[in-house]
Write an enzyme that holds these catalytic residues in place. Structure first.
Site, PDB file in Angstrom:
ATOM      1  N   HIS A  34       0.814  -1.216   0.000  1.00 14.09           N
ATOM      2  CA  HIS A  34       0.000   0.000   0.000  1.00 14.09           C
ATOM      3  C   HIS A  34       0.853   1.273   0.000  1.00 14.09           C
ATOM      4  O   HIS A  34       1.891   1.358   0.639  1.00 14.09           O
ATOM      5  CB  HIS A  34      -0.936   0.004   1.210  1.00 14.09           C
ATOM      6  CG  HIS A  34      -0.215   0.022   2.533  1.00 14.09           C
ATOM      7  ND1 HIS A  34       0.215   1.188   3.128  1.00 14.09           N
ATOM      8  CD2 HIS A  34       0.146  -0.972   3.372  1.00 14.09           C
ATOM      9  CE1 HIS A  34       0.802   0.908   4.277  1.00 14.09           C
ATOM     10  NE2 HIS A  34       0.780  -0.397   4.443  1.00 14.09           N
ATOM     11  N   ASP A  35       0.399   2.238  -0.776  1.00 14.80           N
ATOM     12  CA  ASP A  35       0.968   3.593  -0.812  1.00 14.80           C
ATOM     13  C   ASP A  35       2.408   3.640  -1.313  1.00 14.80           C
ATOM     14  O   ASP A  35       3.102   4.622  -1.099  1.00 14.80           O
ATOM     15  CB  ASP A  35       0.864   4.261   0.563  1.00 14.80           C
ATOM     16  CG  ASP A  35      -0.574   4.336   1.042  1.00 14.80           C
ATOM     17  OD1 ASP A  35      -1.320   5.187   0.533  1.00 14.80           O
ATOM     18  OD2 ASP A  35      -0.962   3.508   1.888  1.00 14.80           O
ATOM     19  N   GLY A  84       5.113  -1.008   2.756  1.00 17.60           N
ATOM     20  CA  GLY A  84       4.297   0.180   2.526  1.00 17.60           C
ATOM     21  C   GLY A  84       5.113   1.458   2.419  1.00 17.60           C
ATOM     22  O   GLY A  84       6.156   1.612   3.048  1.00 17.60           O
TER      23      GLY A  84
END
Length: 262
Positions: A121-122, A139
């Site tokens: 994520h991200d 992340g």
């Protein structure tokens, strides 16, 4: 008409360009958008709020847009955005973002992403990167343009790897890697600068010499990081042709949040 294999399941809410091809047994979710010329192989799952650009080749068994592996995630409408002309090989997993950090996982253009790569994520993966088999990005990792990562490498959350850097096979990357550098190992160490990659990208002799000097100032002369940055800044006047390279290095060093590998 879009070429969708009869065994594939494409939600009525998905937006597919007429030139998209979807292979057998793949599943495409309701918020997915896929651009012209992209091909999706067999047994892929593309879900979540995922936007995919033009002329990507997605091989069989990829999972794109699944919820992040983050215990804080509670179903918020976050995104995965993939650009154009990427090659995404078998068993890759790219997750959507989490709130509070932009909520978007981004993959740029012209990337070569080999089997079993995980992009959490991200993360932000810019353009022209090469990620070898079993590359794992935690992340919030940022890989700048032209980064190369060797197979079986893990990159810690919030780490940044600067443009044109190369990370060797089976490395553990827990600190920021400055642009142009060649690193590997566990613990990670700087082995030199990425001279072969820079030559392939047509760096002139003057630019190569400036990069070599930046490497020397950071890693070979025993300077503090502050003193090295002052000396690197002076290179812009000494080698005007490399001024942009010097500026990129100084910007990276100024923004490093996890400390640089030294």
């Amino acid at each position: 008409m879009t070429q969708v294999h009869p065994t594939a399941i494409v939600d009525a809410g998905a937006e597919l360009d007429p030139t998209v091809s979807i292979g057998p047994y793949s599943v495409i979710g309701p918020y997915v958008r896929i651009g012209a010329g992209t091909t999706v192989g067999a047994h892929c799952v593309i879900e979540g709020r995922t936007t995919i650009g033009r002329d990507n080749r997605i091989f069989q068994f990829a999972s794109l847009g699944a919820v992040p592996q983050d215990k804080k995630y509670a179903g918020e409408p976050t995104e995965l955005v993939i650009g154009d002309r990427n090659t995404i090989r078998e068993f890759c997993t790219f997750n959507i973002g989490v709130p509070g950090a932009g909520g978007i996982t981004r993959v740029g253009h012209d990337n070569w992403i080999m089997a079993y790569t995980h992009i959490a994520h991200d993360c932000r993966v810019d353009d022209h990167t090469t990620l070898a088999n079993n590359t794992t990005l935690a992340g919030h990792v940022h890989l700048a343009d032209w980064v190369t990562v060797g197979g079986l490498t893990g990159i810690h959350q919030f780490v940044s790897v600067g443009a044109h850097a190369m990370v060797g096979f089976a490395s553990a990357v827990a600190q920021d890697v400055p642009p142009f550098m060649l690193v590997d190992g566990n613990p990670l160490a700087v082995r030199g600068f990425n001279v072969v990659g820079l030559r392939r990208r047509d760096f002139s002799a003057a630019r190569l010499a400036a990069v070599k000097q930046m490497h020397r100032l950071l890693y070979r002369e025993g300077k503090t990081l502050a003193d090295a940055r002052v000396a690197i800044d002076a290179l812009a006047a000494e080698v005007p042709e490399a001024a942009a390279d010097v500026a990129m290095m100084n910007d990276f060093l100024a923004g490093a949040t996890r400390g640089i590998v030294r």
